[in-house]
Design a protein around this motif. Structure first.
Motif, PDB file in Angstrom:
ATOM      1  N   ASP A 245       0.808  -1.221   0.000  1.00 51.41           N
ATOM      2  CA  ASP A 245       0.000   0.000   0.000  1.00 51.41           C
ATOM      3  C   ASP A 245       0.843   1.274   0.000  1.00 51.41           C
ATOM      4  O   ASP A 245       0.389   2.316   0.461  1.00 51.41           O
ATOM      5  N   ILE A 246       2.079   1.191  -0.485  1.00 55.57           N
ATOM      6  CA  ILE A 246       2.934   2.373  -0.581  1.00 55.57           C
ATOM      7  C   ILE A 246       3.418   2.490  -2.020  1.00 55.57           C
ATOM      8  O   ILE A 246       3.894   1.507  -2.597  1.00 55.57           O
ATOM      9  N   GLU A 247       3.276   3.677  -2.577  1.00 55.00           N
ATOM     10  CA  GLU A 247       3.771   3.970  -3.918  1.00 55.00           C
ATOM     11  C   GLU A 247       5.015   4.834  -3.785  1.00 55.00           C
ATOM     12  O   GLU A 247       5.207   5.494  -2.760  1.00 55.00           O
ATOM     13  N   ALA A 248       5.830   4.873  -4.820  1.00 56.51           N
ATOM     14  CA  ALA A 248       7.036   5.693  -4.801  1.00 56.51           C
ATOM     15  C   ALA A 248       6.698   7.153  -4.507  1.00 56.51           C
ATOM     16  O   ALA A 248       7.423   7.839  -3.789  1.00 56.51           O
ATOM     17  N   THR A 249       5.570   7.615  -5.019  1.00 56.06           N
ATOM     18  CA  THR A 249       5.163   9.014  -4.803  1.00 56.06           C
ATOM     19  C   THR A 249       4.762   9.291  -3.356  1.00 56.06           C
ATOM     20  O   THR A 249       4.699  10.447  -2.951  1.00 56.06           O
ATOM     21  N   ASP A 250       4.509   8.239  -2.582  1.00 57.57           N
ATOM     22  CA  ASP A 250       4.146   8.406  -1.167  1.00 57.57           C
ATOM     23  C   ASP A 250       5.360   8.683  -0.288  1.00 57.57           C
ATOM     24  O   ASP A 250       5.218   9.109   0.851  1.00 57.57           O
ATOM     25  N   ILE A 251       6.560   8.405  -0.807  1.00 61.48           N
ATOM     26  CA  ILE A 251       7.785   8.560  -0.024  1.00 61.48           C
ATOM     27  C   ILE A 251       8.423   9.901  -0.347  1.00 61.48           C
ATOM     28  O   ILE A 251       8.755  10.182  -1.497  1.00 61.48           O
ATOM     29  N   ASN A 252       8.592  10.720   0.684  1.00 59.05           N
ATOM     30  CA  ASN A 252       9.223  12.029   0.542  1.00 59.05           C
ATOM     31  C   ASN A 252      10.742  11.842   0.517  1.00 59.05           C
ATOM     32  O   ASN A 252      11.299  11.142   1.356  1.00 59.05           O
ATOM     33  N   ASP A 253      11.411  12.502  -0.438  1.00 58.47           N
ATOM     34  CA  ASP A 253      12.867  12.364  -0.574  1.00 58.47           C
ATOM     35  C   ASP A 253      13.623  12.757   0.696  1.00 58.47           C
ATOM     36  O   ASP A 253      14.682  12.216   0.980  1.00 58.47           O
ATOM     37  N   GLU A 254      13.087  13.716   1.440  1.00 54.57           N
ATOM     38  CA  GLU A 254      13.769  14.244   2.625  1.00 54.57           C
ATOM     39  C   GLU A 254      13.368  13.540   3.923  1.00 54.57           C
ATOM     40  O   GLU A 254      13.988  13.735   4.955  1.00 54.57           O
ATOM     41  N   GLU A 255      12.319  12.746   3.863  1.00 55.77           N
ATOM     42  CA  GLU A 255      11.781  12.099   5.067  1.00 55.77           C
ATOM     43  C   GLU A 255      12.711  10.987   5.575  1.00 55.77           C
ATOM     44  O   GLU A 255      13.286  10.237   4.790  1.00 55.77           O
ATOM     45  N   ALA A 256      12.832  10.899   6.875  1.00 55.01           N
ATOM     46  CA  ALA A 256      13.653   9.840   7.487  1.00 55.01           C
ATOM     47  C   ALA A 256      13.096   8.476   7.107  1.00 55.01           C
ATOM     48  O   ALA A 256      11.884   8.278   7.088  1.00 55.01           O
ATOM     49  N   LEU A 257      13.993   7.561   6.791  1.00 57.10           N
ATOM     50  CA  LEU A 257      13.556   6.206   6.462  1.00 57.10           C
ATOM     51  C   LEU A 257      13.303   5.375   7.710  1.00 57.10           C
ATOM     52  O   LEU A 257      12.509   4.457   7.702  1.00 57.10           O
ATOM     53  N   PHE A 258      14.000   5.720   8.783  1.00 54.95           N
ATOM     54  CA  PHE A 258      13.906   4.945  10.015  1.00 54.95           C
ATOM     55  C   PHE A 258      13.191   5.749  11.095  1.00 54.95           C
ATOM     56  O   PHE A 258      13.094   6.969  11.022  1.00 54.95           O
ATOM     57  N   VAL A 259      12.688   5.078  12.093  1.00 54.47           N
ATOM     58  CA  VAL A 259      11.992   5.639  13.245  1.00 54.47           C
ATOM     59  C   VAL A 259      10.766   6.446  12.819  1.00 54.47           C
ATOM     60  O   VAL A 259       9.733   5.881  12.574  1.00 54.47           O
ATOM     61  N   ASP A 260      10.893   7.771  12.690  1.00 53.62           N
ATOM     62  CA  ASP A 260       9.720   8.623  12.456  1.00 53.62           C
ATOM     63  C   ASP A 260       9.159   8.533  11.043  1.00 53.62           C
ATOM     64  O   ASP A 260       7.961   8.572  10.844  1.00 53.62           O
ATOM     65  N   GLY A 261      10.024   8.437  10.049  1.00 55.38           N
ATOM     66  CA  GLY A 261       9.583   8.454   8.652  1.00 55.38           C
ATOM     67  C   GLY A 261       8.814   7.207   8.273  1.00 55.38           C
ATOM     68  O   GLY A 261       7.673   7.011   8.675  1.00 55.38           O
ATOM     69  N   LEU A 262       9.463   6.337   7.508  1.00 55.00           N
ATOM     70  CA  LEU A 262       8.819   5.083   7.095  1.00 55.00           C
ATOM     71  C   LEU A 262       8.770   4.065   8.220  1.00 55.00           C
ATOM     72  O   LEU A 262       8.090   3.067   8.129  1.00 55.00           O
ATOM     73  N   GLY A 263       9.531   4.307   9.277  1.00 52.28           N
ATOM     74  CA  GLY A 263       9.515   3.397  10.417  1.00 52.28           C
ATOM     75  C   GLY A 263      10.276   2.109  10.190  1.00 52.28           C
ATOM     76  O   GLY A 263       9.954   1.082  10.773  1.00 52.28           O
TER      77      GLY A 263
END
Length: 85
Positions: free
Chosen positions: A20-38
């Motif tokens: 349920d995640i598309e490439a457009t759902d991921i922000n380039d600047e967002e943290a991948l770990f913890v707060d971002g994608l978790g």
């Protein structure tokens, strides 16, 4: 969104089976770990292996530099681009 950014996002989604995640759902600047994608440490290991295979880059284990490279999609793309230069 750059081609490399889109590739990396797609690699993250496919490698980690993110539903349920598309490439457009991921922000380039967002943290991948913890707060971002978790993502967690197991995800980091799987992603590291996938990045090594896909882009033929050397990632030095669990160093501070490696952690910086894996902070966000942008930092990963910057790292990949710098190794290609």
């Amino acid at each position: 969104m750059s081609d490399l950014s889109t590739e990396v996002k797609q690699l993250i989604i496919e490698t980690l089976d993110l539903e349920d995640i598309e490439a457009t759902d991921i922000n380039d600047e967002e943290a991948l770990f913890v707060d971002g994608l978790g993502l967690d440490s197991i995800d980091a290991l799987e992603l590291g292996v996938a990045i090594k295979k896909a882009y033929d880059v050397k990632i030095d284990g669990n160093t501070d530099d490696s952690k910086k490279h894996f902070y966000s999609v942008k930092t990963l793309c910057d790292f990949i681009a710098s190794t290609r230069a």
